[in-house]
Design an enzyme around this catalytic site. Structure first.
Site, PDB file in Angstrom:
ATOM      1  CD  GLU A  92      -2.338  -1.143   2.931  1.00  0.00           C
ATOM      2  OE1 GLU A  92      -3.333  -2.239   3.024  1.00  0.00           O
ATOM      3  OE2 GLU A  92      -2.055  -0.365   3.717  1.00  0.00           O
ATOM      4  CB  CYS A 112       5.223  -6.043   9.081  1.00  0.00           C
ATOM      5  SG  CYS A 112       6.174  -5.313  10.530  1.00  0.00           S
ATOM      6  CD  GLU A 175      11.357  -1.306  11.852  1.00  0.00           C
ATOM      7  OE1 GLU A 175      10.127  -0.889  12.318  1.00  0.00           O
ATOM      8  OE2 GLU A 175      12.494  -0.402  11.398  1.00  0.00           O
ATOM      9  CB  SER A 204       7.934   5.768  11.283  1.00  0.00           C
ATOM     10  OG  SER A 204       7.517   4.986  12.448  1.00  0.00           O
ATOM     11  CB  CYS A 355      -0.045   0.078   9.203  1.00  0.00           C
ATOM     12  SG  CYS A 355       1.372   0.926   9.277  1.00  0.00           S
TER      13      CYS A 355
HETATM   14  N1  SAH Z   1       7.179  -0.341  11.408  1.00  0.00           N
HETATM   15  C1  SAH Z   1       7.633   1.076  11.254  1.00  0.00           C
HETATM   16  C2  SAH Z   1       6.730   2.075  10.266  1.00  0.00           C
HETATM   17  C3  SAH Z   1       5.422   1.336   9.920  1.00  0.00           C
HETATM   18  S1  SAH Z   1       4.118   1.672  11.285  1.00  0.00           S
HETATM   19  C4  SAH Z   1       7.286   1.571  12.820  1.00  0.00           C
HETATM   20  O1  SAH Z   1       6.930   0.734  13.570  1.00  0.00           O
HETATM   21  O2  SAH Z   1       7.433   2.600  13.133  1.00  0.00           O
HETATM   22  C5  SAH Z   1       3.756   3.417  11.286  1.00  0.00           C
HETATM   23  C6  SAH Z   1       3.307   4.014  12.398  1.00  0.00           C
HETATM   24  O3  SAH Z   1       1.540   3.651  12.384  1.00  0.00           O
HETATM   25  C7  SAH Z   1       3.732   3.389  13.651  1.00  0.00           C
HETATM   26  O4  SAH Z   1       3.901   4.300  14.711  1.00  0.00           O
HETATM   27  C8  SAH Z   1       2.808   2.300  13.963  1.00  0.00           C
HETATM   28  O5  SAH Z   1       2.835   1.876  15.130  1.00  0.00           O
HETATM   29  C9  SAH Z   1       1.468   3.114  13.676  1.00  0.00           C
HETATM   30  N2  SAH Z   1       0.281   2.104  13.387  1.00  0.00           N
HETATM   31  C10 SAH Z   1       0.032   0.905  13.268  1.00  0.00           C
HETATM   32  N3  SAH Z   1      -1.073   0.601  13.222  1.00  0.00           N
HETATM   33  C11 SAH Z   1      -1.970   1.465  13.460  1.00  0.00           C
HETATM   34  C12 SAH Z   1      -3.222   1.737  13.957  1.00  0.00           C
HETATM   35  N4  SAH Z   1      -4.313   0.814  13.740  1.00  0.00           N
HETATM   36  N5  SAH Z   1      -3.581   2.878  14.084  1.00  0.00           N
HETATM   37  C13 SAH Z   1      -3.023   3.956  14.272  1.00  0.00           C
HETATM   38  N6  SAH Z   1      -1.587   3.745  14.158  1.00  0.00           N
HETATM   39  C14 SAH Z   1      -1.212   2.726  13.694  1.00  0.00           C
END
Ligand code: SAH
Length: 365
Positions: A92, A112, A175, A204, A355
């Protein structure tokens, strides 16, 4: 027969490809111009004869990603693309049009492996890392959406029509610091070829410490964001398995070291989560006043911005979103404690913009 992905060819290889089709060399330059603007297929290539466009589409494709689905949020600013890769994997990417520019949220992996308990991306596990080209092609897809077949004019003081990608956030599925070298290769290219400045790029991570030091060694002044989501190890380990490997303090030390070394503000991501109790009432999970105080203790005195994120509901996940009032109470405590914070506006919740939600839905059909 598998189609040749022309974006993956060097200029010389592309010349050879068109020559083998019995075409003059200048066709290679024409085709490359279109592809560099993100042309999703050959039908848009107005300076090629119709029958040639048809012939090309039988043996080749432009980008290493093809659009399977697009969803436009009714906020009129957010567009989410579900893209298919060469091997059938889906990823996505999200285009967010904002007052400060156009930002693209890029996926770094198909799936992931991190297993965070609130997230949809990880539910089907990790399939594979994305290549430099697969990440770059996400930007080109957004660029085409913004600009289409209009040629790129160079505006010395920025584009008055605001139709370029100006910001990149590597916050999509995956990640990035499990795929660090490709992410770096992709960002180097976005910086040099699309002129996206380092300060408008954010990576991130859930906290892969060696990867954070790799970013520091790379030395570009990008923004680093840490998905923290809990201010004590016990709680963090419950929702983020990676915390069993790299503890909070270790992660924050590395993160401050990295962001301080290029003089950038560290971004902390904190999703505010609730849980349903046995009566079906929502109770605060990581969002209690006590945790707000603990979070302040960790961050006070550092150059940080805490992004408070309302949780985007994921049906498969056992959390609940909390009230706006509870979000503000949490924020007020941080502010009172002298920690910079803002509430991230929810974007595209109606199109499953958190995500991995869209990819997951499509996979279940
Ligand atoms: N793996 C990396 C980048 C991808 S996640 C990381 O962990 O930072 C990007 C962001 O979206 C992260 O802060 C993650 O924790 C958040 N995220 C994941 N699922 C989510 C959800 N259902 N609602 C809001 N934020 C979410």
């Amino acid at each position: 027969m598998k189609k040749t992905i022309l974006f993956n060819l060097t200029k010389n290889e592309l010349i050879e490809f068109v020559t083998q089709m019995g075409l003059p060399r200048f066709r290679a330059s024409q085709i490359q111009d279109w592809i560099n603007r993100g042309a999703p297929d050959f039908s848009v290539m107005k300076n090629l004869p119709n029958d040639l466009r048809q012939k090309l589409s039988e043996v080749a494709q432009t980008l290493p990603v093809t659009i399977v689905k697009r969803l436009d949020s009714n906020d009129n600013q957010t567009t989410k693309f579900l893209l298919e890769l060469d091997d059938g994997e889906q990823i996505e990417c999200v285009l967010m049009r904002t007052t400060y520019g156009n930002s693209v949220c890029v996926s770094s992996q198909a799936g992931c492996a991190m297993g965070c308990k609130f997230c949809a991306s990880t539910l089907l596990g990790l399939k594979r890392n994305l290549t430099v080209n697969e990440m770059y092609a996400q930007i080109l897809t957004a660029q085409w959406e913004l600009r289409g077949d209009k040629f790129k004019d160079i505006h010395p003081n920025g584009d008055p029509n605001n139709n370029d990608v100006s910001h990149i956030v590597v916050m999509g599925t995956g990640e990035p610091l499990q795929n660090t070298q490709n992410v770096i290769g992709f960002l180097e290219r976005a910086n040099s070829e699309l002129n996206i400045s380092w300060r408008r790029i954010t990576v991130s991570t859930c906290g892969i410490v060696p990867g954070i030091y790799e970013l520091k060694a790379w030395g570009r002044p990008i923004n680093l964001a840490i998905s923290l989501h809990a201010p004590v190890d016990e709680l963090r380990s419950q929702i983020m398995p990676i915390n069993n490997k790299y503890k909070l303090n270790e992660v924050l030390d590395a993160a401050f070291d990295c962001s301080d070394s290029c003089n950038r503000q560290l971004m902390i991501e904190y999703i505010l989560l609730g849980k349903k109790d046995s009566n079906g009432e929502t109770v605060l999970y990581n969002a209690t006043p006590e945790y707000a105080d603990k979070l302040s203790e960790l961050l006070r005195g550092h150059n940080v911005m805490v992004n408070l994120i309302p949780w985007n509901t994921v049906d498969e996940r056992d959390f609940a979103s909390i009230s706006g009032n509870a979000v503000h109470r949490f924020q007020d405590i941080l502010i009172k404690n002298g920690v910079h914070t803002r509430i991230r506006r929810e974007r595209g919740a109606d199109i499953g913009s958190a995500c991995g939600q869209l990819r997951l839905k499509n996979n279940k059909k």
